[in-house]
Each structure stands twice: as C-alpha cells, then as structure tokens.
Design a protein around this motif. Structure first.
Motif, PDB file in Angstrom:
ATOM      1  N   LYS A 161      83.092 108.697  49.982  1.00  0.00           N
ATOM      2  CA  LYS A 161      83.446 107.519  49.197  1.00  0.00           C
ATOM      3  C   LYS A 161      84.963 107.409  49.127  1.00  0.00           C
ATOM      4  N   LEU A 162      85.490 106.205  49.382  1.00  0.00           N
ATOM      5  CA  LEU A 162      86.915 105.935  49.301  1.00  0.00           C
ATOM      6  C   LEU A 162      87.221 105.323  47.940  1.00  0.00           C
ATOM      7  N   THR A 163      88.191 105.904  47.229  1.00  0.00           N
ATOM      8  CA  THR A 163      88.548 105.390  45.908  1.00  0.00           C
ATOM      9  C   THR A 163      89.607 104.295  46.027  1.00  0.00           C
ATOM     10  N   SER A 164      89.892 103.643  44.915  1.00  0.00           N
ATOM     11  CA  SER A 164      90.917 102.593  44.899  1.00  0.00           C
ATOM     12  C   SER A 164      92.300 103.149  45.193  1.00  0.00           C
ATOM     13  N   LYS A 165      92.490 104.445  45.011  1.00  0.00           N
ATOM     14  CA  LYS A 165      93.773 105.091  45.303  1.00  0.00           C
ATOM     15  C   LYS A 165      93.847 105.586  46.744  1.00  0.00           C
ATOM     16  N   GLY A 166      92.819 105.324  47.545  1.00  0.00           N
ATOM     17  CA  GLY A 166      92.822 105.737  48.939  1.00  0.00           C
ATOM     18  C   GLY A 166      92.365 107.164  49.154  1.00  0.00           C
ATOM     19  N   GLN A 167      91.801 107.778  48.134  1.00  0.00           N
ATOM     20  CA  GLN A 167      91.310 109.148  48.262  1.00  0.00           C
ATOM     21  C   GLN A 167      89.882 109.125  48.795  1.00  0.00           C
TER      22      GLN A 167
END
Length: 95
Positions: A9-15
C-alpha cells in the motif's frame, strides 16, 4: 517457482508498505533501501535491495590528484594547523 502476486500500500507521503513475505524473501530490514529497475517503457521489471556501502567499500573511488601518502597528509595537516594556532596566539600577544 510459480508467480505469486504480492501487493503493498502506498501512503499519501509516498511510503510503501512491503508485504512480510517479500521482506523475508529479500532479507529486508528497517532502513534498507530498494532499487526499482525499469524497462524502456518505464515499467518496473525488477526490485532489488540496494547494498549499503561502507566507508571502506568506497575508499579509493575518487582518484587523487597527488600521490601524497595518508600519513604524510596527516602530518602536513597537523603542521598547517600548528602554524595557524601560532599565528592566532601571536595576535593575542600583540593586543
């Protein structure tokens, strides 16, 4: 080996969360970096752990412009620093 779809899963922070199965397979630990290899169409074709380079591993990577020995360089630096300190002390005496 059969192909297996693993997803993260990609977070809104790009993690990106990497599945535990993949972390185990690649022997990944916290702080490790990954290299994403792209094909000519900019599609990911491979993901590899990026090897951390130790300082010893990169020694000699930059070519020296002189052939001075390390011990000579240290002695030269000490001599130059001693001169700077002496000049500074002389300045204090003249005040």
């Amino acid at each position: 080996m059969a192909k297996q779809l693993l997803s993260g899963k990609l977070t809104s922070k790009g993690q990106l969360t990497i599945p535990v199965e993949l972390r185990t397979l690649l022997s990944l630990k916290e702080g490790d970096r990954l290299a994403f290899v792209l094909d000519e169409n900019e599609r990911i074709i491979e993901v590899q752990p990026k090897i951390k380079k130790s300082i010893r591993g990169v020694m000699g990577a930059l070519k020296s412009t002189s052939s001075i020995d390390v011990d000579e360089a240290i002695d030269q630096a000490r001599t130059e620093r001693a001169k700077e300190v002496a000049v500074g002390l002389k300045g204090l005496e003249n005040e």
